[in-house]
Design an enzyme around this catalytic site. Structure first.
Site, PDB file in Angstrom:
ATOM      1  N   CYS A  89     -33.603   8.215  70.621  1.00  0.00           N
ATOM      2  CA  CYS A  89     -32.753   7.172  70.051  1.00  0.00           C
ATOM      3  C   CYS A  89     -32.554   7.467  68.570  1.00  0.00           C
ATOM      4  CB  CYS A  89     -33.443   5.823  70.247  1.00  0.00           C
ATOM      5  SG  CYS A  89     -32.785   4.530  69.191  1.00  0.00           S
ATOM      6  N   GLU A 131     -27.841  20.959  66.026  1.00  0.00           N
ATOM      7  CA  GLU A 131     -26.665  20.477  66.778  1.00  0.00           C
ATOM      8  C   GLU A 131     -26.764  18.986  67.099  1.00  0.00           C
ATOM      9  OE1 GLU A 131     -26.205  23.103  70.157  1.00  0.00           O
ATOM     10  OE2 GLU A 131     -25.496  24.743  68.913  1.00  0.00           O
ATOM     11  N   CYS A 179     -27.351   6.370  71.808  1.00  0.00           N
ATOM     12  CA  CYS A 179     -28.263   5.397  72.417  1.00  0.00           C
ATOM     13  C   CYS A 179     -27.602   4.025  72.383  1.00  0.00           C
ATOM     14  CB  CYS A 179     -29.587   5.386  71.660  1.00  0.00           C
ATOM     15  SG  CYS A 179     -30.821   4.243  72.339  1.00  0.00           S
ATOM     16  N   CYS A 203     -30.796  -0.255  68.644  1.00  0.00           N
ATOM     17  CA  CYS A 203     -29.472   0.205  68.206  1.00  0.00           C
ATOM     18  C   CYS A 203     -28.502  -0.974  68.127  1.00  0.00           C
ATOM     19  CB  CYS A 203     -28.933   1.265  69.169  1.00  0.00           C
ATOM     20  SG  CYS A 203     -29.701   2.884  68.944  1.00  0.00           S
ATOM     21  N   GLU A 230     -24.661  30.805  64.743  1.00  0.00           N
ATOM     22  CA  GLU A 230     -24.947  31.194  66.131  1.00  0.00           C
ATOM     23  C   GLU A 230     -23.681  31.710  66.782  1.00  0.00           C
ATOM     24  OE1 GLU A 230     -26.653  28.365  68.799  1.00  0.00           O
ATOM     25  OE2 GLU A 230     -28.120  27.621  67.362  1.00  0.00           O
ATOM     26  N   GLU A 260     -32.034  28.204  79.265  1.00  0.00           N
ATOM     27  CA  GLU A 260     -31.171  29.234  78.683  1.00  0.00           C
ATOM     28  C   GLU A 260     -31.730  30.636  78.876  1.00  0.00           C
ATOM     29  OE1 GLU A 260     -28.788  26.506  75.459  1.00  0.00           O
ATOM     30  OE2 GLU A 260     -30.296  27.888  74.672  1.00  0.00           O
ATOM     31  N   TYR A 271     -30.936  32.859  80.852  1.00  0.00           N
ATOM     32  CA  TYR A 271     -29.883  33.857  81.085  1.00  0.00           C
ATOM     33  C   TYR A 271     -28.851  33.883  79.961  1.00  0.00           C
ATOM     34  CZ  TYR A 271     -31.753  34.441  85.822  1.00  0.00           C
ATOM     35  OH  TYR A 271     -32.552  34.722  86.902  1.00  0.00           O
TER      36      TYR A 271
END
Lengths: 682, 682, 682
Positions: A128, A163, A168, A173, A314, A362, A364
């Protein structure tokens, strides 16, 4: 070489192109040979030309296996190992994924979805964004990291979380949302007035009645939906700033940022950008995206802090595993995309990730060092070759930036408004519409900034604002002023519909843009999918002629001073204006009452290019991209996106930085080839 | 006749083909004429040649209307009625659906889904597979049934539950799952090591943190997902074995089984098969499935207990109502499919169901006696005709089985691994890939076993393991040994990727198969849907030539001893190996680096057939299926799947069991026709 | 003029066509100029010819801002303002959306969905239809409204709630459902007997075990699903009647109704219609619907209270925003659709809404006064022109109605049964099937009533009952009697399958219709999507010939007295009956064993038209619609749905009410044109 050449301080100064990737050495500590693997990692990094790694991004559990137990020793070791090789660390605050013990001890850390269901522990970014326990524990870890490594010679840059994007709808909130609304609207009756809650008896009579939007509750108020998106962006930002404050306090000399990606629909990067010491971007275009898509995002990142370099943080060297379809990047494509980032102002080329994971979601996902574990692979060789090549770039090149005279206007509130599901069309795709215009400029190699409607416009010859549906009085006035003073403004259908609270503009669309555009949009006709109309150019010239298809939407426009430069060809509004032009003050304003096809937008850009004298940095064949970076020096980046070699005629002798070859008149770029040209006599 | 001829004991000995279907007489007890309906049922059963019915499968509520109240009397009656007519009962343990009172009294019997929502009472198989109340009450009922009917002359076989498959994610399952994991991995750090939880900070520091996978929680760990599938299979098996233990205790002379169907993704039939006294199968191919699909499943069931007959326990005589599209079986199709089951080793032909239900979900599911209630229907006539025909089969035929020299390797863990959603392709369909290879062999009438990677290989000339992605060290070694000793092994792309804990094999794919195959798979290129490459045969011979399309995936293969026998025709890896062959020890190993189209797989099978001298039982035209059963006698089953008559030339005189006609040289099979041929001079 | 001409009383007598729309003046009270806006509203209403507005429909929060606080003053004011202009109010009871305070104070007012999740406050119609708090508070408000405005001269009509349709699955609903079932079935064993719960062990042994259907619980009992739909319709009706009782008590002289829309799947309008003093309809055909679709719904509404006029209460003047695709109505279309409603018996033309909302979900829904706020728009002009034109209609015209000799049989239980997801086909669309037959009659301008199977049939020459799957013994007998006495009955495949409790009819389909039809449906073959068969007419005549495609379903019919008048052309039942005819008593009965294409149904209707001598009111070209209203006078409505002018030849001189022009022989209707013709010598 690297370490001594870096200038410390909250602004990064680049001694060389930063090159490297995400490095997760803790993943290998379960292997009994982990020390050898680490040794092998740094040996291969040297071989690949790596000088910067993103470290510790998902290390919370490894750094703090229990609330009262910290294990920084492994991180000490790996930083030391890197430092020995003069490799820098972009050090994560490790707060992108909380450890399992934390979710168990503080279950309200977990987010609640729109239907009221609290999520269970697992995955990442699964918290949250307003939770106090999460913030307290995260900030405690951040302080320890900062204090422990404040003076470490490997520490170059802080990488906060990763990222961002948690959402929430929990009670906490909801409570924070009410406070946010009180800030924005003051009294409850002002909220009712702005949200038009009188419709369907939705009037709030106590603040406690205000709840987040919900697919099983209130989903009929676009204003609530949009404000909640805004709130989520702000709450994530607040969490980010909580960590930043500690880092700035303990390590004022170390720049701080978080990496952007996506674009993320509920994180308003314009408001976040000012809190980044440097902008960074994770670049994952789909395999079949045209090259302008990466360029669009690169320019977007570049524009967030103009004249400052940004970081390509990236990209995959080969493929990802999480797109719907994940073919390999063909040989040369990774190199071309890397130089494209530099061409658009990046000063780094980095990858996710260094060594391929052995498990997890991830496993692969492509990596520089694959599961085979050695350097005898195409991927490693391509990465190492690029690493070697990048060393050829002279430092002055890193103190240059792009200049644009054209701006594309974008805003997150517009995104939320355009794609809210109660609009008259289900076919809106805001980002695709921006890219539709961007693409036409990109093909002509006209540099473009992507700006918010709240930024100054006076630097630009041309401002394009597609689907500019949500326009405040102030934004409308700024545009009017800009045009009056000689600017050229272009906007499209479904613009000027609502104010900043998503109330329809009364009196005639496009609301506060109406006077500037000299039109009134009386009606609009959203076209069914597959249905098209035609657009006939009027007053044809060399630079403005033809007939084009258009789709999605047709406005019925009443001229109020403007004149039609294109008309519709079909339907009951055949002959009515499809594109209008209005000379207003010293400037001019265009309105595009539909979605022209690519050729139609291209024709429009051709006309504007000709009228405004916009030029490409160099004359190149279609399919070749060229940008110009300037500052300490001037450099031209040439990128051949075609599968065939292309010849470019130069107007002056130039030297290619990558080959040191001097071209007098003509340079031939091979398929997917790149050149960085510097005028010999600059 | 029947009753005295059956040999009691835990292994069934077949005096005749078992013929019949599911019979639910309790459904009609709400009708005031129910006694007449029951009488009519047995009259019609005799008329249709029925000798076995599956009884009581969903009778829990009818047998135990309250926790302390049992009503076996109606079951006594119907068993007596059946016994009078010498009709056997395959008696259900009635635990496939708990009564309403049970769900109300013990609400935690109901399963919880991945999102934490407990389901509500209703439907069937709607229970938590680890629930203690369910097991206690179910086992209590089973003991009462076993004790009451242990010596009943109609009791032939126990039918435990029905089409197992419940899944649950409740706290009790979570607790049991932790215990299961402790069995498998021992200490928690071993679990962390095998699941690679260091990624995304997922490290567990206490067993209590380990939870079932969840779409709103942990869904990033393929190993967790796969282990949970495995756990669910084991827990269902544990429930099954709980009932079986009682039945074996009370009625050691009566065989026990549950019916398989699907295939069911989270029930590993290989591990269940050893606990079945006889394998049984519910066969529901889609109306447009090619005939090899039924054959694949028949061979699968046959392979689970080789050399033992199996039971076709359910099929519809006409249509189902639960497929997306439910057309009628055309005249002759039901008969053909029934004989196809016998051809593949079944010793029964049974239907769901005897008398069509008057209500409920399956009221429009086909039945032998339809809603009209009498025998003057096409369906009843077809069933009765087949029943009469099956009596012609001599008993010795039931003591025969099929022999195969080719094995297709399949495993449930592979299924889970291949279709886990974090692989680089969204287009994996494991079963379809197996069927792609099976189909090519079936067209050539080459008998195939479907085996697990843990079974012995030495009986086979050829072992084919498509998408063999999860390979343990031991499995790899066994295959290596098999090839060294002269076996032929073929596997495909995406094989040898992970170990039994779903950790990527390091050092080079395909991991433990690499040495045997003499290759290294450096990279892989998952193709977008609709994109194809081409495959060119090298070293062409009469049996190996041509060019074929391929799709889905292309590996970039480095030869390490193997040689390419086909290469790719397009893309940057044009000319690189597409199919390799490696002579290793006394055997050979093939690698198929892509998904060839049907013609490509057919070419491959043609080559292997020729090399290994694999033969069909008889030479027949394409579209005619032929199998051979042997043992007490030898019989050839000929099945014409075409809409036109076909001629088959025989190498020796044969007698058709169904007509008693002796064919000297040529037999003509009518459209959809069947013959069971026995060599005259055997 | 209006006010004095209206005759008070519980039956409305129409002095003129009611013209107007939904008016929500409270939405504008947040604007500081709201008084001017209201003044402007009534000025523009006068200009547009408005004489009736629907007021207060969503005003609960505006009328009762807290449980103990009422604010009727604004409503007093606006009613006064309207009265001054002689504009009537169709006054809402304001209970279609409860205020936020109510949902907070009484959280069990909110509905619970099938999975047990209670919804959150927001949107509209978001309440449990059995909730006592909702009813108590709603009825209290209704009584206050009724008492306050009982004698107001503007009050014409009560508008209860709005577009009913709430569904809930909470414990209170479950409790009420059990009571409802006790009413229907009496004892629990009767419930078990009718629902056939013995299947899958679903037998109930205590009433408490009976729960609403659930996607995560009981979803295997079609009878439960259907009964729950029926229960929901009844509970909504009960809520409606609670308000109606108060209104009838306090204002016996004011008619009461609620507006129908949809059609709504779980509101059985046949059972609701008797409780409406007048039927009203919200008409929102999709932009690409053929004109018969609106006609179908108009006739449906007309049929609910035959010989009484009905009200077109809502339509959009321009477009909506909530369809998947929302293009504008082309010029002339709104006028044509309005007259089409009058042509089918409506005595009003009303719109949603008067002034376009500034926010909320429907802010882009079309309105008479758009966001521009003035009358200088195409939409306003079209509305005002129509308003002026409607004043030309003479009062006697409003005392006429349509007469039909053909009935289309429809029932909600059939709808629930046909589309329950356990039928053998996933392609059933009950309403589309009805419209398939309606369309063929409409094209021939044959007037059609839509009736329930429980209505008398003796007024009709032809009764058509497509997909009449659920037929009670009594309904079957009534149809048999009707045919015996000379009626013509036509039904189709999947008819006569189940009784009123959804138990399959035993003994032979189509159950109680079998004797009347002279056939037995032995089997049925649901065709996969895209697969067709062919239908060959036998015994060809001028009115019955040809070959047609058919799809979806083919029955295998055994003739039991009937004869085939068409046969199938393909498949194993080629040559078997596709359409049968049976002369029974004095009448005849047809069975259509498949879904013929449009041409096939047209051929069938042509044959029936010819046999039964059914005639259109006037002979017109295809694409021109004509209806006849009769009573105080006779009038012909001509509607040209084509884009080209059409000529119609008259058999006698007629006067067009709209132009007062007298046509002797031929009238030319322009594209989309309308005429209302009155015979000169009537």
């Amino acid at each position: 070489m690297m370490y001594q050449s870096v200038q410390r301080g909250s602004k990064l100064k680049f001694p060389a192109v930063f090159y490297g990737g995400d490095y997760n050495p803790e993943q290998w500590m379960v292997d009994k040979n982990w020390r050898e693997i680490w040794q092998e990692d740094v040996r291969l990094m040297r071989k690949a030309g790596v000088n910067l790694v993103s470290l510790g991004i998902f290390s919370w559990a490894a750094l703090q296996p229990a609330e009262d137990h910290f294990t920084f020793e492994w991180l000490d070791d790996i930083l030391e190992l890197l430092a020995e090789q003069q490799i820098f660390a972009c050090l994560g605050t490790a707060t992108a994924a909380q450890p399992a013990w934390l979710s168990v001890a503080y279950p309200d850390v977990l987010p609640v979805d729109e239907t009221g269901v609290r999520h269970k522990p697992g995955v990442r970014l699964n918290y949250c964004p307003t939770n106090e326990h999460f913030r307290r524990l995260g900030q405690d870890l951040v302080r320890r990291l900062a204090e422990r490594y404040r003076d470490h010679r490997a520490l170059l840059l802080w990488h906060v979380s990763n990222e961002y994007g948690p959402a929430c709808y929990c009670d906490h909130c909801a409570m924070r949302f009410r406070g946010w609304l009180q800030q924005r609207y003051g009294r409850l009756d002002e909220l009712n007035r702005h949200w038009i809650t009188s419709i369907w008896s939705r009037t709030y009579t106590a603040w406690e009645q205000v709840q987040p939007p919900s697919s099983i509750g209130e989903h009929s108020l676009p204003a609530l939906q949009i404000d909640y998106q805004h709130f989520l962006s702000d709450m994530n930002l607040e969490g980010y700033l909580g960590e930043v404050a500690i880092l700035r306090d303990v390590t004022p000399h170390v720049p701080v940022m978080t990496n952007f990606h996506g674009l993320t629909r509920h994180i308003d990067y314009f408001s976040w950008a000012q809190h980044q010491d440097i902008i960074s971007w994770d670049s994952y275009p789909r395999y079949n995206a045209t090259p302008d898509v990466a360029a669009f995002h690169y320019d977007f990142m570049r524009s967030l802090k103009q004249k400052q370099p940004w970081l390509l943080l990236e990209q995959t060297p080969s493929q990802v595993q999480w797109h719907q379809e994940n073919p390999l990047k063909r040989p040369g494509v990774m190199r071309l995309q890397s130089y494209q980032a530099l061409a658009h102002g990046s000063n780094s080329v980095m990858f996710f990730q260094w060594r391929q994971a052995r498990g997890g979601r991830e496993m692969y996902h492509g990596a520089i060092v694959g599961h085979a574990g050695h350097e005898q692979t195409r991927i490693f060789q391509e990465v190492a070759a690029l690493g070697a090549e990048l060393k050829l770039l002279e430092p002055a090149l890193l103190e240059t930036h792009m200049q644009a005279r054209v701006a594309l206007m974008m805003s997150w509130p517009n995104w939320w408004a355009v794609e809210n599901r109660h609009t008259p069309s289900r076919h809106f795709n805001y980002i695709a519409e921006l890219q539709h215009y961007y693409r036409a400029l990109w093909k002509r190699n006209i540099a473009v900034d992507i700006i918010s409607p709240d930024q100054p416009l006076d630097n630009y010859q041309l401002v394009i604002a597609p689907l500019f549906t949500m326009v405040s009085e102030e934004q409308g006035a700024a545009i009017e002023q800009y045009v009056k003073e000689g600017g050229t403004f272009l906007t499209t259908y479904f613009s000027g519909m609502v104010d900043e609270s998503h109330r329809a503009w009364l009196g005639g669309f496009p609301g506060p843009l109406r006077r500037t555009l000299g039109i009134w949009v009386e009606e609009f006709d959203p076209l069914p999918a597959g249905k098209t109309n035609t657009l006939f150019c009027l007053q044809e010239t060399d630079d403005w002629s033809g007939t084009y298809n258009c789709e999605h939407w047709c406005d019925i426009v009443q001229l109020e001073g403007a004149q039609a430069i294109a008309i519709f060809g079909q339907d009951f509004y055949a002959g009515r204006p499809a594109i209008t032009e209005y000379h207003y003050g010293l400037g001019q304003a265009f309105y595009v009452a539909t979605r022209p096809d690519a050729a139609g937008v291209d024709a429009l850009m051709k006309m504007l290019q000709s009228r405004l004298g916009l030029t490409a940095p160099l004359q190149v064949p279609r399919g070749v991209e060229v940008t110009r970076r300037e500052g300490k020096m001037v450099a031209y980046f040439l990128l051949n996106h075609l599968q065939e070699a292309q010849c470019i005629t130069l107007s002056e002798p130039m030297r290619d930085v990558l080959t040191q070859y001097i071209y007098e008149q003509v340079i031939q770029l091979p398929a997917l080839g790149v050149a960085i040209l510097i005028p010999v006599y600059q």
